[in-house]
Write a protein that holds these residues in place. Structure first.
Motif, PDB file in Angstrom:
ATOM      1  N   LEU A 142      14.887  16.326  10.451  1.00 36.19           N
ATOM      2  CA  LEU A 142      16.188  16.338   9.784  1.00 36.19           C
ATOM      3  C   LEU A 142      17.016  15.139  10.199  1.00 36.19           C
ATOM      4  O   LEU A 142      17.157  14.839  11.382  1.00 36.19           O
ATOM      5  N   VAL A 143      17.557  14.443   9.203  1.00 34.10           N
ATOM      6  CA  VAL A 143      18.543  13.385   9.393  1.00 34.10           C
ATOM      7  C   VAL A 143      19.768  13.761   8.584  1.00 34.10           C
ATOM      8  O   VAL A 143      19.665  14.161   7.415  1.00 34.10           O
ATOM      9  N   VAL A 144      20.947  13.664   9.197  1.00 33.95           N
ATOM     10  CA  VAL A 144      22.200  14.047   8.538  1.00 33.95           C
ATOM     11  C   VAL A 144      23.133  12.843   8.480  1.00 33.95           C
ATOM     12  O   VAL A 144      23.456  12.249   9.514  1.00 33.95           O
ATOM     13  N   ASN A 145      23.547  12.481   7.287  1.00 37.26           N
ATOM     14  CA  ASN A 145      24.602  11.491   7.105  1.00 37.26           C
ATOM     15  C   ASN A 145      25.935  12.236   7.113  1.00 37.26           C
ATOM     16  O   ASN A 145      26.390  12.724   6.078  1.00 37.26           O
ATOM     17  N   VAL A 146      26.542  12.359   8.291  1.00 38.50           N
ATOM     18  CA  VAL A 146      27.869  12.979   8.364  1.00 38.50           C
ATOM     19  C   VAL A 146      28.856  12.119   7.589  1.00 38.50           C
ATOM     20  O   VAL A 146      29.709  12.627   6.845  1.00 38.50           O
ATOM     21  N   LEU A 166      18.235   4.411   2.978  1.00 42.02           N
ATOM     22  CA  LEU A 166      16.783   4.472   3.079  1.00 42.02           C
ATOM     23  C   LEU A 166      16.315   4.351   4.522  1.00 42.02           C
ATOM     24  O   LEU A 166      15.388   5.046   4.953  1.00 42.02           O
ATOM     25  N   HIS A 167      16.964   3.504   5.277  1.00 39.62           N
ATOM     26  CA  HIS A 167      16.499   3.291   6.651  1.00 39.62           C
ATOM     27  C   HIS A 167      17.005   4.367   7.605  1.00 39.62           C
ATOM     28  O   HIS A 167      16.322   4.709   8.573  1.00 39.62           O
ATOM     29  N   ARG A 168      18.157   4.914   7.337  1.00 38.72           N
ATOM     30  CA  ARG A 168      18.556   6.111   8.097  1.00 38.72           C
ATOM     31  C   ARG A 168      17.546   7.236   7.838  1.00 38.72           C
ATOM     32  O   ARG A 168      17.049   7.859   8.764  1.00 38.72           O
ATOM     33  N   GLY A 169      17.275   7.477   6.574  1.00 41.42           N
ATOM     34  CA  GLY A 169      16.346   8.545   6.227  1.00 41.42           C
ATOM     35  C   GLY A 169      14.942   8.297   6.732  1.00 41.42           C
ATOM     36  O   GLY A 169      14.175   9.247   6.962  1.00 41.42           O
ATOM     37  N   VAL A 173       0.796  -1.222   0.000  1.00 39.12           N
ATOM     38  CA  VAL A 173       0.000   0.000   0.000  1.00 39.12           C
ATOM     39  C   VAL A 173       0.826   1.268   0.000  1.00 39.12           C
ATOM     40  O   VAL A 173       0.294   2.354  -0.148  1.00 39.12           O
ATOM     41  N   ASP A 174       2.121   1.162   0.206  1.00 37.65           N
ATOM     42  CA  ASP A 174       2.987   2.333   0.235  1.00 37.65           C
ATOM     43  C   ASP A 174       4.177   2.093  -0.649  1.00 37.65           C
ATOM     44  O   ASP A 174       4.585   0.961  -0.850  1.00 37.65           O
ATOM     45  N   PRO A 175       4.806   3.148  -1.142  1.00 39.63           N
ATOM     46  CA  PRO A 175       6.096   2.975  -1.790  1.00 39.63           C
ATOM     47  C   PRO A 175       7.117   2.482  -0.782  1.00 39.63           C
ATOM     48  O   PRO A 175       6.875   2.483   0.407  1.00 39.63           O
ATOM     49  N   SER A 176       8.262   2.061  -1.276  1.00 41.96           N
ATOM     50  CA  SER A 176       9.295   1.574  -0.384  1.00 41.96           C
ATOM     51  C   SER A 176       9.880   2.712   0.429  1.00 41.96           C
ATOM     52  O   SER A 176       9.524   3.865   0.286  1.00 41.96           O
ATOM     53  N   ALA A 177      10.824   2.349   1.303  1.00 41.73           N
ATOM     54  CA  ALA A 177      11.257   3.284   2.333  1.00 41.73           C
ATOM     55  C   ALA A 177      11.774   4.599   1.783  1.00 41.73           C
ATOM     56  O   ALA A 177      11.651   5.636   2.422  1.00 41.73           O
ATOM     57  N   GLY A 178      12.378   4.585   0.585  1.00 42.64           N
ATOM     58  CA  GLY A 178      12.929   5.833   0.086  1.00 42.64           C
ATOM     59  C   GLY A 178      11.935   6.670  -0.694  1.00 42.64           C
ATOM     60  O   GLY A 178      12.190   7.826  -0.970  1.00 42.64           O
ATOM     61  N   VAL A 210      23.017   1.645  14.443  1.00 41.69           N
ATOM     62  CA  VAL A 210      22.147   1.055  15.460  1.00 41.69           C
ATOM     63  C   VAL A 210      20.848   1.847  15.589  1.00 41.69           C
ATOM     64  O   VAL A 210      19.823   1.316  16.018  1.00 41.69           O
ATOM     65  N   ALA A 211      20.872   3.115  15.175  1.00 46.43           N
ATOM     66  CA  ALA A 211      19.678   3.956  15.251  1.00 46.43           C
ATOM     67  C   ALA A 211      18.936   4.036  13.921  1.00 46.43           C
ATOM     68  O   ALA A 211      17.967   4.772  13.801  1.00 46.43           O
ATOM     69  N   ALA A 212      19.369   3.270  12.922  1.00 44.26           N
ATOM     70  CA  ALA A 212      18.772   3.395  11.598  1.00 44.26           C
ATOM     71  C   ALA A 212      17.406   2.740  11.488  1.00 44.26           C
ATOM     72  O   ALA A 212      16.654   3.023  10.568  1.00 44.26           O
ATOM     73  N   ARG A 213      17.077   1.850  12.423  1.00 45.67           N
ATOM     74  CA  ARG A 213      15.762   1.210  12.416  1.00 45.67           C
ATOM     75  C   ARG A 213      15.245   1.089  13.842  1.00 45.67           C
ATOM     76  O   ARG A 213      15.995   1.071  14.804  1.00 45.67           O
ATOM     77  N   GLY A 214      13.935   0.984  13.939  1.00 49.82           N
ATOM     78  CA  GLY A 214      13.318   0.704  15.229  1.00 49.82           C
ATOM     79  C   GLY A 214      13.241   1.886  16.163  1.00 49.82           C
ATOM     80  O   GLY A 214      12.970   1.722  17.344  1.00 49.82           O
ATOM     81  N   ILE A 215      13.477   3.097  15.652  1.00 49.18           N
ATOM     82  CA  ILE A 215      13.401   4.293  16.491  1.00 49.18           C
ATOM     83  C   ILE A 215      12.362   5.224  15.892  1.00 49.18           C
ATOM     84  O   ILE A 215      12.471   5.648  14.745  1.00 49.18           O
TER      85      ILE A 215
END
Length: 512
Positions: A387-391, A401-404, A283-288, A375-380
């Motif tokens: 805002l999510v920043v990939n330093v 996709l899962h970080r975002g 029912v939804d597009p994928s994570a990205g 470790v924070a990329a899923r389940g939070i």
């Protein structure tokens, strides 16, 4: 019509009669296009842009599912249309959950009917209640015997296990059902005690559940409903041997619900081996592919990266910043505190109590910057995180996709920013192509208006702040605890307990 019957035994366990689900001529290996609920002739997204950033395109290459011609039941528009126990409906109303999200509306009628379900929905789309309400409703009035749970929810990470438990706790309480959380990082003795006392629903990571089974503290032969949540990550993290070994211990004939952000070939084995004539809902597009999410690649010189990250961290509002290693996470968090930014580190080197405390501080606003590894990329799930920043750029498109996916949840807007050094540009372009995302690109330097426009960056105060270090709890020592993937050493989360403090939320409670 699917029928449910009780079998003998004091546990009152139910099994599902699947004979009415299968047609005589259907074969497990037959193939057809998976039904897209609510979508006719689905087309890829076009990568639309607004004035500030680029938006995602659809993800390609999902495998052809080995499913039979099991017709799905119609989706519902309200929870009241479902055959839910009155106390469960009352609990939904008390929690302010009135209108189901699309994946809940599509999958709940079939799950409540006892059918196997294969559901795809992006992170934050409401998968937890999609399977959780079905599990609890089907267990209403049941009582588990010691060490013999009636339902099992397998998840890949400790944080996700605790989030699932917390999300389901008020509804389980309403039906007087007991939840037990079985994860690594805390004392195994407390978990064993919870299982010996009896729990209708066990939420577990694979490794710790395996340990408890080997100790004789749990058996799976009475499990009637099994859920695999975030199945794609289970496969990606190498948990398939543990997962299949556990599923092989579940009694034959039970119901299986598999939920995932993507339905790619990594979960092909699980679908073919363990799901019987599943009803497929996508029912939804994928994570990205989130229409409310903006993606930015910020090209920065090596000498400017540290200062740019610091200015972004000093913005108003919360932000998660991802780095590759726990040492880099600790260094950045320490630096940010020294310049006046309330930051805290989260990574696998922290004990589970420390990680829980850090997340609690971030959720309640005492910490504004969570500096983390994957470790924070899923389940939070964090409300109002924009805002999510990939330093450090992620290693592959799924990590991206899962970080975002920590932002733009439940229809909210969000921005994902990646700092890209000159030698990383080509690899990052390939990664974004693999993710199916067209991002906005800009060259930035610290202090420039463009960096401020995109991220809200500003100069930090320079006044050091001190945060108390989360206290580590002494884990119980046990000779049988094993180490390996899935959280091998540790104990129980807050089994069946939820925060009873009511706060105003902008994100619907059924988004988890």
């Amino acid at each position: 019509m699917n029928r449910t019957r009780r079998t003998g035994g004091s546990s009152g366990r139910f099994r599902t009669d699947r004979s009415s689900q299968r047609s005589a001529g259907s074969a497990r290996g037959s193939r057809f296009r998976a039904q897209e609920t609510g979508r006719q002739n689905p087309r890829p997204a076009t990568g639309r842009k607004n004035g500030t950033g680029a938006r995602s395109t659809a993800r390609p290459q999902e495998f052809a599912l080995p499913v039979t011609l099991t017709e799905p039941l119609p989706a519902v528009e309200t929870f009241a249309e479902l055959a839910l126990p009155p106390r469960l409906l009352a609990a939904l109303g008390a929690e302010g959950v009135t209108v189901p999200f699309p994946i809940q509306a599509a999958t709940l009628p079939n799950a409540l009917a006892g059918r196997d379900v294969l559901g795809r929905g992006r992170t934050g789309s409401g998968k937890t209640l999609a399977f959780g309400l079905a599990v609890l409703a089907r267990l209403d009035g049941q009582r588990a015997q010691p060490r013999q749970p009636l339902a099992l929810v397998l998840v890949p990470t400790r944080e996700l296990a605790q989030q699932v438990t917390d999300a389901l706790a008020p509804y389980a309480r309403a039906l007087r059902l007991r939840l037990a959380t079985v994860v690594g990082g805390m004392g195994i003795g407390r978990q064993a005690s919870a299982l010996r006392a009896g729990a209708e629903v066990v939420v577990a990571t694979p490794g710790r559940l395996k340990d408890l089974i080997e100790r004789g503290d749990c058996r799976l032969d009475q499990v009637a409903v099994t859920v695999l949540d975030e199945a794609d990550q289970m496969a990606d993290m190498g948990f398939m041997p543990q997962v299949t070994a556990l599923l092989d211990q579940v009694g034959a004939g039970g119901q299986r619900l598999l939920f995932s952000a993507t339905l790619d070939r990594n979960i092909d084995l699980l679908v073919r081996r363990y799901l019987h004539d599943p009803v497929v809902h996508s029912v939804d597009p994928s994570a990205g592919a989130v229409s409310t999410m903006e993606h930015h690649l910020l090209h920065v010189h090596d000498a400017d990266k540290h200062t740019a990250a610091t200015e972004i961290a000093a913005r108003d509002g919360r932000v998660i910043m991802f780095l590759d290693t726990k040492h880099a996470v600790d260094r950045l968090a320490k630096h940010l505190l020294s310049v006046g930014v309330r930051a805290s580190a989260l990574h696998g080197g922290k004990s589970q109590p420390q990680r829980n405390k850090t997340l609690a501080r971030f959720k309640d606003g005492h910490v504004t910057v969570l500096v983390a590894t994957n470790v924070a990329a899923r389940g939070i799930h964090i409300d109002n995180l924009d805002l999510v920043v990939n330093v450090d750029p992620p290693g592959d498109h799924k990590d991206y996709l899962h970080r975002g996916g920590r932002t733009a949840r439940a229809g909210e807007s969000g921005t994902v920013v990646t700092l890209v050094l000159p030698h990383q540009r080509r690899a990052m372009d390939r990664l974004m192509a693999d993710a199916g995302i067209t991002a906005s690109t800009a060259r930035i330097r610290p202090g420039e208006a463009e960096l401020q426009r995109i991220t809200g960056a500003r100069a930090p105060s320079g006044v050091p702040v001190t945060l108390p270090e989360p206290a580590a709890e002494q884990s119980e020592r046990t000779g049988s605890a094993r180490r390996g993937p899935g959280g091998r050493t540790g104990g129980r989360g807050r089994s069946g307990r939820a925060n009873t403090t009511r706060t105003r939320r902008s994100t619907p409670r059924n988004s988890q």
